[in-house]
Design an enzyme around this catalytic site. Sequence first.
Site, mmCIF file in Angstrom:
data_model
loop_
_atom_site.group_PDB
_atom_site.id
_atom_site.type_symbol
_atom_site.label_atom_id
_atom_site.label_comp_id
_atom_site.label_asym_id
_atom_site.label_seq_id
_atom_site.Cartn_x
_atom_site.Cartn_y
_atom_site.Cartn_z
ATOM 1 N N ARG A 105 21.383 -12.887 -9.469
ATOM 2 C CA ARG A 105 19.964 -12.803 -9.858
ATOM 3 C C ARG A 105 19.941 -12.377 -11.320
ATOM 4 N NH1 ARG A 105 14.624 -10.305 -6.967
ATOM 5 N NH2 ARG A 105 15.051 -12.157 -5.740
ATOM 6 N N HIS A 132 14.111 -20.451 -7.607
ATOM 7 C CA HIS A 132 14.459 -19.480 -6.559
ATOM 8 C C HIS A 132 14.793 -20.264 -5.278
ATOM 9 C CE1 HIS A 132 14.827 -15.819 -4.511
ATOM 10 N NE2 HIS A 132 13.607 -15.349 -4.548
ATOM 11 N N GLN A 135 14.705 -18.695 -1.630
ATOM 12 C CA GLN A 135 13.363 -18.473 -1.090
ATOM 13 C C GLN A 135 12.806 -19.776 -0.522
ATOM 14 O OE1 GLN A 135 11.470 -15.501 -0.847
ATOM 15 N NE2 GLN A 135 10.317 -16.877 0.478
ATOM 16 N N ASP A 223 2.013 -16.480 -4.722
ATOM 17 C CA ASP A 223 3.020 -15.532 -5.220
ATOM 18 C C ASP A 223 2.317 -14.614 -6.214
ATOM 19 O OD1 ASP A 223 5.402 -14.248 -5.810
ATOM 20 O OD2 ASP A 223 6.155 -15.841 -7.129
ATOM 21 N N CYS A 263 5.942 -15.363 -0.768
ATOM 22 C CA CYS A 263 7.375 -15.043 -0.825
ATOM 23 C C CYS A 263 7.620 -13.538 -0.895
ATOM 24 C CB CYS A 263 8.039 -15.768 -1.980
ATOM 25 S SG CYS A 263 7.373 -15.344 -3.581
ATOM 26 N N ARG A 291 14.800 -15.544 5.305
ATOM 27 C CA ARG A 291 15.758 -15.422 4.202
ATOM 28 C C ARG A 291 17.161 -15.167 4.758
ATOM 29 N NH1 ARG A 291 13.974 -14.155 -0.912
ATOM 30 N NH2 ARG A 291 16.145 -14.610 -1.401
HETATM 31 N N1 CP Z 1 11.073 -12.948 -2.437
HETATM 32 C C1 CP Z 1 12.037 -12.253 -3.046
HETATM 33 O O1 CP Z 1 12.951 -12.809 -3.672
HETATM 34 O O2 CP Z 1 11.964 -10.908 -2.847
HETATM 35 P P1 CP Z 1 12.835 -9.836 -3.626
HETATM 36 O O3 CP Z 1 12.462 -9.907 -5.083
HETATM 37 O O4 CP Z 1 12.466 -8.515 -2.987
HETATM 38 O O5 CP Z 1 14.297 -10.147 -3.431
#
Ligand code: CP
Length: 305
Positions: A105, A132, A135, A223, A263, A291
Amino acid sequence: MIKPKHILSLQDFTEDELEDLLTFAAQLKIERSNIDRNKLLVGKTIAMIFSKASTRTRVSFQAGIYELGGNSLFLDHNDLQLGRGESMSDTAKVLNRYIHAVVIRTHKHESLVEYAQHSTIPVINALTDKFHPCQLLADLLTIKVNSGRLEGIKVAYLGDGASNMAYSWAVAAKLAGIELRIGAPSRFQPDLSFTESLSGKGVVIVTDDPHQAVKDVDYIYTDVWVSMGFESEVEEREKLLMPYQVNNQIVKSASSGVKIMHCLPAKRGQEITSDVLDGPRSIIWDEAENRLHVQKAVLAKLVAD
Ligand code: CP
């Protein structure tokens, strides 16, 4: 399945690979309580390099790796020499020698691409400024479980249509045969040269009318309006995006069976109201659970022998 070596976006999947992965993830979801059945990562170490905060991605990957019998290493970017300026490419060349996959990430998608170019082990995107994919895999599994199919499903994405989630949704919709309607003000609409360059059987429509966007859709998705890194734009975003809030009025403009997705994390009272988030149409907590299942499937497909 022909294994994609890395998953940097859903553009790394063919339609058949996506179908295969979601079927496997659904099977892992059903078999979760049978803890001895799917120990597919015994002897494997997966590193997770994160330079941004995370709840769902971090915990679901770590729990999933444990459930598959593997070893997870959570590595805050600043605890590595990366935080002191060592390059992504040199880090990749070293980690190649120790471990079996890496989940990253980071801020800039280009940094992830640089890492992947030097990685001989699978690299999985856990969120960048562009995409992403993990997700989206969970979102597609959630829709498949709820509707029994993806092709022909209609989804409205309301809010920041130029975000990493909106672009990820555009890729997913084209690949899976979904009709995606992005409802966003002109300032936050996606780059059409990107959405029009995507191949696949789905459709991506962009409109500034939120009620038109949700008309007859099966799912409404939103989102946060202010993603990590855009804090200086709070006031402008709140003002321009308020008409795109997912509230009871918007839900009434959709089909009677519409389901609500997000998400997470959510800013209650901004992009979504609490009564909708916690209401009977919300499938948001199932979506968060998924997830875990899709990421287990990704790791098993990419890393297991
Ligand atoms: N949706 C998502 O990626 O959540 P986080 O940022 O908590 O990992």
